[in-house]
Structure formats: C-alpha cells, structure tokens
Enzyme design. Structure first.
Site, PDB file in Angstrom:
ATOM      1  N   SER A  17      20.055  31.144   0.551  1.00 55.26           N
ATOM      2  CA  SER A  17      20.553  32.504   0.378  1.00 55.26           C
ATOM      3  C   SER A  17      19.501  33.412  -0.250  1.00 55.26           C
ATOM      4  O   SER A  17      19.324  34.563   0.161  1.00 55.26           O
ATOM      5  CB  SER A  17      21.817  32.491  -0.484  1.00 55.26           C
TER       6      SER A  17
ATOM      7  N   ARG B 187      31.339  33.472  15.947  1.00 56.92           N
ATOM      8  CA  ARG B 187      31.681  34.062  14.655  1.00 56.92           C
ATOM      9  C   ARG B 187      31.821  35.582  14.790  1.00 56.92           C
ATOM     10  O   ARG B 187      31.153  36.208  15.597  1.00 56.92           O
ATOM     11  CB  ARG B 187      30.633  33.674  13.605  1.00 56.92           C
TER      12      ARG B 187
ATOM     13  N   SER C  93      31.169  38.311   2.836  1.00 56.63           N
ATOM     14  CA  SER C  93      30.381  39.257   2.034  1.00 56.63           C
ATOM     15  C   SER C  93      29.048  39.566   2.700  1.00 56.63           C
ATOM     16  O   SER C  93      28.341  40.488   2.287  1.00 56.63           O
ATOM     17  CB  SER C  93      30.136  38.679   0.638  1.00 56.63           C
TER      18      SER C  93
ATOM     19  N   SER D  51      33.626  35.912  -1.780  1.00 58.32           N
ATOM     20  CA  SER D  51      32.230  35.523  -2.064  1.00 58.32           C
ATOM     21  C   SER D  51      31.472  36.634  -2.778  1.00 58.32           C
ATOM     22  O   SER D  51      30.289  36.873  -2.506  1.00 58.32           O
ATOM     23  CB  SER D  51      31.510  35.135  -0.762  1.00 58.32           C
TER      24      SER D  51
ATOM     25  N   ASP E 114      31.462  27.685  -0.135  1.00 55.63           N
ATOM     26  CA  ASP E 114      30.612  26.651   0.454  1.00 55.63           C
ATOM     27  C   ASP E 114      30.778  25.303  -0.246  1.00 55.63           C
ATOM     28  O   ASP E 114      30.433  24.262   0.317  1.00 55.63           O
ATOM     29  CB  ASP E 114      29.133  27.065   0.402  1.00 55.63           C
TER      30      ASP E 114
ATOM     31  N   ARG F 174      36.484  24.971   8.400  1.00 54.76           N
ATOM     32  CA  ARG F 174      36.255  24.035   7.295  1.00 54.76           C
ATOM     33  C   ARG F 174      37.533  23.590   6.603  1.00 54.76           C
ATOM     34  O   ARG F 174      37.509  22.597   5.858  1.00 54.76           O
ATOM     35  CB  ARG F 174      35.260  24.634   6.283  1.00 54.76           C
TER      36      ARG F 174
ATOM     37  N   ARG G 270      27.667  21.281   6.137  1.00 52.59           N
ATOM     38  CA  ARG G 270      28.368  21.057   4.869  1.00 52.59           C
ATOM     39  C   ARG G 270      29.403  19.927   4.976  1.00 52.59           C
ATOM     40  O   ARG G 270      29.636  19.213   3.997  1.00 52.59           O
ATOM     41  CB  ARG G 270      29.005  22.355   4.375  1.00 52.59           C
TER      42      ARG G 270
END
Length: 431
Positions: free
Chosen positions: A25, A126, A172, A199, A313, A344, A386
């Site tokens: 990030s 997405r 975000s 976030s 995350d 997720r 993840r």
C-alpha cells in the site's frame, strides 16, 4: 489437477525475528507521488511483487523513469514534473492490482488525451462505477466500452478544481486515487464523503504519504481537501514492512504459543493493519510494541466480536486464529470484501468448513465456532493471495493441509513460503 503445496505442522513453537517485504500500500502510493514530482526520489524497502510491478509500469506510462533494484529493495524514480504524458490511445494494464487501477485512473484523467485503463479478468470483475461518477463530476469523460461498471475504462480529462462527492462504502481506494491526483489540479480538489466509509485508515495513510512528498492535505470525518501545489521529490523514502503480511506471522505466534518479532513495524506505523496486534491481544495473546518493532507471544485464545471494516485484509487471518480459540468469533462490517480478489466471506466460510470448523456467512461478515480438532484439507484459494496465506498458517498447526495454487501469493508477497519456513528454525538461528 491444479498445483498444490503441502504445509507441514511446526515441530516446536517458533521463536523468531521475521524480516518482511515492504508495504504494498505504501509502495504504490509513494510511486505515484514520486512519479508526479519534479526531481528524483529513491524508495528503500520497496515491495517487489505483481501489484507493485503493475504500478511501476503504470507510472512509466505517465512519463516517469523508474529504475528498479530488487536485490536491494530499491526503486529510483525520476518524476514527470507534474505532467501526465501518456500517449493518446494508450492502454494502461493494471494487471490484477486494485490499488494500481484505482489510483492511476484519476491521474490519467489529468490529461486531455483519451486513454484506456484495463486489467486481468479478475480485476475486470471489480466495480469502478463509483470512481467514474466522481471523475465525471470533476469534468472528466469516462466510458465503460464493455458495459456495466468494470474495466476496461476509457478516460479523458482534464479534471478541474472543484468539489465532488465520493462513495467510500465499497472501497477507500476511490478516494485515495482522487486525493493522489489532487496536487496536480490547479486550485486543488475537495471531496465530500457521501456514504459510510470503509478502510478509513488507508485514507489516512494516503494523506501521510502525500505529505511526505510535500502535498498539503486535510482529512476530516466528512471531507478531504487537497491543495494544488504539486509534489516534491524525497531523497530517500523508507517504506515500512507490510502490516497485512505481518498479520500471518503474528497469528502464527498466537495459535502456537510461540513468539514472533517483526522489526521495522511498531507503534509509529502509518498502516491501519498494524492494529491487528491489538486484536490478538484482546483474544489473549501477549504483545509488546515500541516505535520500531512488534512482538507477539501466543497463549490460550478466546473469541471476539469485532467490526473489521477498518482492516478488512486481516479478516481471513483472524478467521484462522478464531478457529483455534476457545469461544466463537463474530466478524462484522466487511460486506464489501465480497468484491475483492474473491468473495472473502464465502471463501473463508467454505474453506473453514472444509477443515471441519463450523462457520457461517453473515450479510456483512461471518461467524466462526472453534473445532476441538480441525482436520487437514485441500484448501481452494480462489486465486486470492490472502486466502492462500491465511490457511497456510492453519497448516502450521493442523496436519494434512494442502494449499491449491500457492503461486497466487506472488500478487503481494512472492517470498511468503520461504519466509514461513524460517519459523521452523531453532531459536538463535535467525538473522
């Protein structure tokens, strides 16, 4: 059959100091700031992974020069002096990187030249509609040639100095991308936050990185203001180790009664996911933080009821730790992660059940009821880094765990499995 990796349980609790790569990030935010500055910046501790390589190529398309030295975790960037020089008709490929796509789109909209932003089919799935709406309010022309609100996206600027509403209930990253473009807009930009923000620590991170590059940014609960005074290069910008990556190693300590130390990541971190340590402490682990290191020592864990909207995350990591606690865990506030690399919520619940752990989906999260004895299973990763990393942690305790498509971790942590292996070394054998 898809490739899989066997994860053997640890023979003894770890007592390790772990060296982690830089934050994805922070690396991606710093790359944009440096690329838009006038002069030369060196990033040290930078992450080299699929997501950051996508950003490197994206900022090169803006006209910046980037020289990478992976063995030294360094990137040298000569900025494009506040201009966007992407050729008319160019296609910028964000690969699978959400941060790259959502950060670079507003920057591309600084130019009058039409450019197409595209990416991997996983990224095309997405949503980008909220970002497109904000760019249109600022005067940019945005189209989705394939229909819907996903990539590819045709962008033509310029955006103008003005105030726009920004939806932050799904990501975000939309707001962060607009903020990053703001210093190059004469007169700056202001944003109203028009929906419940998720976030939010990542917005604070964006502002912190921008300020390091000389930008003037004000962040308030319902508004963000960015001055149009440009960026300045930074001779040496040090990228923190990745806190999201650290969560897997802190969780390992927590579930094994071991001890893991992460150097370079402490109480002064600008990463919201560093707060995962406090969550493990709430569950029963012992933690110690100073300005530049964090230590977690495991012990008997109990479940928690927690809103993870500010550090989503870490939700798969928490799910794995929760499966070995003494009482149930409820995770709330993360309905938006259904639109990440995988769903997720569904993925976590499905794979926990595959391991004999009772779990169920909620509209905005999940519940985990610990099992006295989870069982090994072949875990689907859904091409989601993840999910792969979180369930690898479970394999350090539960025999018979196999991780499908382990290579997907290269998105953010190519050396994950080699680093995981260092936990098997005897105390004192770590560098």
């Amino acid at each position: 059959m898809m490739e899989s990796l066997d994860i053997a349980p640890l023979e003894f609790p770890p007592n390790a100091t772990v060296t982690l790569p830089g934050s994805k990030s922070i690396t991606n935010r710093a790359l944009i700031c440096a690329a838009l500055a006038s002069g030369e910046t060196t990033l040290t501790g930078a992450l080299f992974a699929d997501d950051t390589e996508a950003m490197v190529e994206a900022v090169r398309s803006l006209g910046a020069e980037v020289i990478c030295t992976p063995d030294k975790a360094a990137m040298r960037i000569r900025g494009a002096a506040g201009t966007v020089n992407t050729p008319e008709g160019a296609v910028v490929d964000a690969r699978m990187s959400g941060t790259t796509s959502r950060f670079i789109a507003p920057v591309l909209a600084l130019s009058e030249r039409p450019v197409t932003l595209d990416g991997h089919p996983q990224l095309r799935a997405r949503p980008f509609g909220d970002l497109a709406d904000s760019l249109r309010r600022l005067g940019a022309h945005v189209e989705f040639p394939s229909g819907g609100d996903g990539l590819p996206m045709l962008i033509r600027g310029p955006i103008r100095s003005d105030e726009a509403a920004v939806a932050t209930d799904r990501s975000s990253q939309f707001l962060s991308g607009l903020m990053l473009a703001g210093p190059l807009v004469p007169g700056g930009l202001s944003f109203r936050i028009n929906r419940s923000a998720v976030s939010w620590p990542y917005v604070e991170m964006t502002a912190a990185v921008m300020r390091s590059f000389g930008a003037a940014v004000t962040v308030e609960p319902e508004a963000v203001h960015v001055a149009g005074d440009g960026y300045k290069p930074v001779e040496n910008y040090a990228v923190e180790p990745d806190a999201s990556a650290a969560s897997y190693f802190w969780a390992t300590a927590a579930i094994t009664s071991g001890t893991v130390v992460i150097e370079g990541l402490g109480a002064d971190s600008i990463q919201g996911d560093a707060r995962f340590v406090a969550l493990l402490r709430q569950m029963g682990a012992s933690t110690e933080e100073d300005s530049n290191r964090t230590t977690v020592t495991g012990g008997p864990l109990q479940g928690v009821d927690v809103d993870l909207s500010d550090m989503s995350d870490t939700a798969p990591t928490l799910a794995v730790a929760a499966s070995l606690a003494s009482t149930p865990t409820t995770v709330r506030g993360i309905g938006f992660v259904r639109g990440k690399e995988s769903d997720r919520i569904a993925a976590v619940v499905s794979e926990l059940r595959r391991c004999g752990v009772e779990a169920r989906e909620l509209a905005d999260g999940f519940e985990v009821v610990p099992s006295p004895s989870p069982v090994g299973a072949r875990v689907r990763t859904y091409d989601d880094h993840r999910i792969a990393m979180a369930f690898s942690v479970l394999g350090l305790v539960v025999p018979g765990m196999q991780i499908e498509n382990p290579g997907c971790v290269a998105k953010t942590f190519p050396g994950f499995y080699e680093t995981l292996e260092t936990l098997r070394l005897p105390a004192g054998a770590h560098r």
